[in-house]
Motif scaffolding. Structure first.
Motif, short mmCIF file in Angstrom:
data_model
loop_
_atom_site.label_atom_id
_atom_site.label_comp_id
_atom_site.label_asym_id
_atom_site.label_seq_id
_atom_site.Cartn_x
_atom_site.Cartn_y
_atom_site.Cartn_z
N GLN A 42 -5.40 3.58 -9.04
CA GLN A 42 -6.18 3.55 -7.90
C GLN A 42 -5.73 1.65 -7.26
O GLN A 42 -5.39 0.84 -6.73
CB GLN A 42 -6.75 3.79 -7.36
N ASN A 43 -6.71 1.15 -8.11
CA ASN A 43 -6.79 -0.28 -7.83
C ASN A 43 -6.26 -0.94 -8.78
O ASN A 43 -6.55 -2.22 -8.70
CB ASN A 43 -8.28 -0.82 -8.64
N GLN A 99 9.48 -11.05 6.90
CA GLN A 99 8.36 -9.58 6.37
C GLN A 99 9.38 -8.54 6.37
O GLN A 99 9.71 -8.02 7.29
CB GLN A 99 7.30 -9.27 7.56
N GLY A 100 10.17 -7.80 5.15
CA GLY A 100 10.45 -6.86 5.56
C GLY A 100 12.07 -6.29 4.85
O GLY A 100 12.56 -5.52 4.27
N HIS A 102 12.25 -7.32 1.94
CA HIS A 102 12.11 -6.53 0.48
C HIS A 102 12.27 -5.16 0.40
O HIS A 102 12.59 -4.50 -0.23
CB HIS A 102 10.21 -6.44 -0.20
N ASP A 103 11.88 -4.69 2.30
CA ASP A 103 12.83 -3.33 2.40
C ASP A 103 13.48 -2.56 1.56
O ASP A 103 14.54 -2.13 1.18
CB ASP A 103 12.23 -2.84 3.68
N ALA A 172 11.34 -3.30 13.56
CA ALA A 172 11.17 -3.33 12.61
C ALA A 172 12.34 -2.70 11.53
O ALA A 172 12.96 -2.87 11.36
CB ALA A 172 10.16 -2.46 12.02
N THR A 176 15.15 -4.43 8.41
CA THR A 176 14.62 -3.42 7.89
C THR A 176 16.51 -2.75 7.41
O THR A 176 16.06 -2.00 6.61
CB THR A 176 13.70 -3.22 7.29
N HIS A 180 11.98 0.04 6.54
CA HIS A 180 10.67 -0.10 6.33
C HIS A 180 10.23 1.65 7.33
O HIS A 180 9.18 1.87 7.06
CB HIS A 180 10.62 -0.87 7.93
N ASP A 181 10.89 1.74 8.13
CA ASP A 181 10.72 3.58 9.14
C ASP A 181 11.27 4.55 8.32
O ASP A 181 10.60 5.42 8.41
CB ASP A 181 10.98 2.95 10.05
N GLU A 183 11.44 6.29 5.39
CA GLU A 183 10.17 6.72 4.40
C GLU A 183 11.51 7.42 2.91
O GLU A 183 11.21 7.24 2.08
CB GLU A 183 9.31 7.17 3.93
N PHE A 231 4.84 2.02 20.82
CA PHE A 231 4.20 2.29 20.01
C PHE A 231 4.87 3.75 19.24
O PHE A 231 5.95 4.36 18.26
CB PHE A 231 2.29 2.70 20.17
N LYS A 235 8.42 4.27 16.01
CA LYS A 235 8.27 4.99 14.94
C LYS A 235 9.40 5.69 14.56
O LYS A 235 9.72 6.38 16.02
CB LYS A 235 7.03 5.86 14.21
#
Lengths: 359, 191
Positions: A42-43, A99-100, A102-103, A172, A176, A180-181, A183, A231, A235
């Protein structure tokens, strides 16, 4: 979420444990070690994984061995992703990472592999998402303002309900290209087929189509809770009916082409905006030309930024100067920078002006 | 019994990418931590009902109308600590609170669960910074291990509530207050 692997683990445990018991260890120690390996996985703690692999019993079970391998595989993929992005940004240093970014890179990498992804990523960067790589976010926000305009001509009630919040809920998704959203791999690659086959502005029509498909859900949100709207809309709806959304997107786009949209949203976009310069998909497009558009838009942005700053500064000290004088000064300053560009003595002049009024 | 009035408190969490803003919010609101990282693009928003002094209130996002601003850094990343000042300035510019001097900020140093030898910013250094900025409350947390998160947010909620009340009785949104302080005479004309 963790149900499945642990079940598998306990099934294989019986077998592996018997081997382990042969090596004169107790069940308790087995469990302790198993947990330690899981934590290390996990780590992403490679160092302790190596230690566990070496100490008695090794990695204990095939499930744990798989988990350890996956970590290595994941590291390899991350490196490839990082290489792809670094190469693009080195090739075109004026592009600003966001930010994004890389998506998008990730989708291209998974579908095309390392070699083919490189030219494709450069083309997407310069011919699709160029406006999002400018030094300011404001061109991206102008794209988003197309969404309420599309809603205005299709469903005024929905548009009015969203009036209390800025369309930043689509940020987002826009930046991207939805990667990003969304998956699910099958979903995002299906969507990329569609998006990349049409002009960039179609992505905004898609977002409008998504909003319209959730009309009832949105109208149920209390009017005084704009944050709740943000919100919810930020999504993706679940389940995601992509085929249905794609056909309603096309319908919106064909019935209300960008030039026909209200609130002057299309006119407000720069002539160098990627939405205006990449309209013919498949036509031979020169990356050099895209680069020039980028440079042009950067200049425009600087001018705009300067105008805003000057205006804010003068507005603050409006009383001592008088309203008409302020307006004239801003006008003169704009003409000056349009002619002379921003580099030069004007900055120090503004700085002095600020000092003058501050004292 | 104290009055039970529902107040909406807005708390904004700012900080460098990857310091754990989303994780802190998730730990506080949902009592959950996810080991996988997914960057937040733009703003995220969560709400939680909490009881502060017998009063129900709520928490979180978007600049304007904020009641408290939380500045987060990662104790194992000095750059994120050095950026705190610019995040504070950014907030003050964007949100332009009525009285920037007294607006409540809370500082959180996150990721204290990581091994001690990786730590870059000592508690002492962080506290000196907080003192220099007008005695900002400071917490060290681990969103991963749910350390101190609840305590930090309790102080955040209280500061937000106090701010909300001071705004409420301080004239609210009725333009510039008329300054009646005697020592303000010379501010009347800057020229």
């Amino acid at each position: 979420m963790d149900e499945e692997p642990s079940e598998k683990l306990s099934r294989s445990k019986v077998l592996d444990q018997s081997i382990y018991v042969d090596s004169k260890e107790t069940t308790e120690e087995f469990d302790t070690k198993r947990r330690a390996i899981e934590t290390a996985c996990q780590n992403r703690d490679v160092k302790s994984l190596v230690e566990h692999a070496t100490s008695p019993g090794g990695l204990l079970t095939d499930t744990l061995r798989q988990a350890a391998c996956e970590e290595k595989e994941l590291d390899k993929r991350k490196q490839q992703l990082s290489d792809l992005i670094t190469e693009a940004l080195r090739r075109y240093p004026m592009l600003c990472y966001f930010q994004g970014y890389h998506d998008i890179a990730q989708v291209l990498l998974l579908v095309l592999g390392t070699q083919l992804a490189r030219p494709a990523f450069l083309r997407v960067s310069l011919l699709r998402i160029r406006d999002y790589m400018l030094p300011s976010l404001s061109p991206a926000l102008k794209h988003l303002h197309l969404i309420p305009a599309i809603l205005e001509v299709t469903d005024t009630r929905v548009r009015r309900r969203l009036a209390g919040t800025q369309p930043y809920f689509a940020l987002a998704a826009a930046l991207t290209l939805y990667a990003h959203d969304i998956e699910e791999y099958q979903d995002i690659v299906r969507l990329y087929d569609f998006l990349l086959a049409h002009e960039p502005v179609v992505a905004m029509y898609l977002f409008a189509a998504i909003i319209l498909s959730r009309k009832d859900e949105l109208l149920d949100i209390p009017v005084d809770e704009p944050e709740m709207l943000h919100f919810t809309l930020s999504k993706m709806p679940q389940p995601l009916d992509l085929e249905g959304l794609i056909s309603s997107t096309l319908e919106l786009y064909q019935n209300h082409p960008p030039e026909s949209l209200p609130f002057r949203v299309w006119r407000q976009l720069s002539r160098s905006s990627v939405l205006k310069t990449s309209r013919m998909v498949g036509e031979h497009t020169d990356l050099k030309e895209a680069e020039n558009h980028f440079v042009q838009q950067t200049k425009e942005l600087r001018r705009e930024e300067f105008r805003k700053q000057t205006y804010a500064l003068l507005w603050r000290y409006r009383r001592p100067m008088g309203g008409i004088g302020v307006a004239i000064l801003i006008g003169l300053a704009s003409i000056y920078i349009r002619k002379r560009g921003l580099e030069g003595p004007i900055w120090s002049y503004i700085g002095r002006l600020r000092d003058y009024f501050a004292h | 019994m104290a009055s039970r009035k529902k107040v909406l408190l807005k708390v904004i969490i700012l900080g460098d990418s990857g310091v754990g803003k989303t994780s802190l919010m998730n730990q506080y609101v949902n009592k959950k931590f996810s080991a996988s990282y997914k960057a937040t693009i733009g703003a995220d928003f969560l709400t939680k009902e909490v009881l502060v002094d017998d009063r129900l209130s709520l928490g979180v996002a978007f600049y304007r109308g904020a009641d408290c601003c939380v500045l987060v850094y990662d104790v194992n990343n000095s750059k994120s600590f050095e950026a705190l000042d610019s995040w504070r300035d950014e907030f003050l510019i964007q949100a332009s609170p009525r009285d920037p001097e007294s607006f409540p900020f809370v500082v959180i140093g996150n990721k204290i669960d990581v091994e001690e030898n990786k730590r870059m910013i000592s508690s002492k250094r962080a506290m000196t910074f907080c003192q220099s900025k007008g005695n900002l409350p400071y917490f060290e947390t681990s969103a991963k291990e749910a350390l101190n998160v609840e305590q930090a947010f309790e102080v955040i909620a209280r500061s937000a509530l106090a701010q909300e009340e001071s705004e409420e009785y301080g004239g609210g949104d009725f333009g510039d207050p008329i300054n009646i302080r005697l020592d303000s005479d010379r501010d009347g004309c800057a020229c």
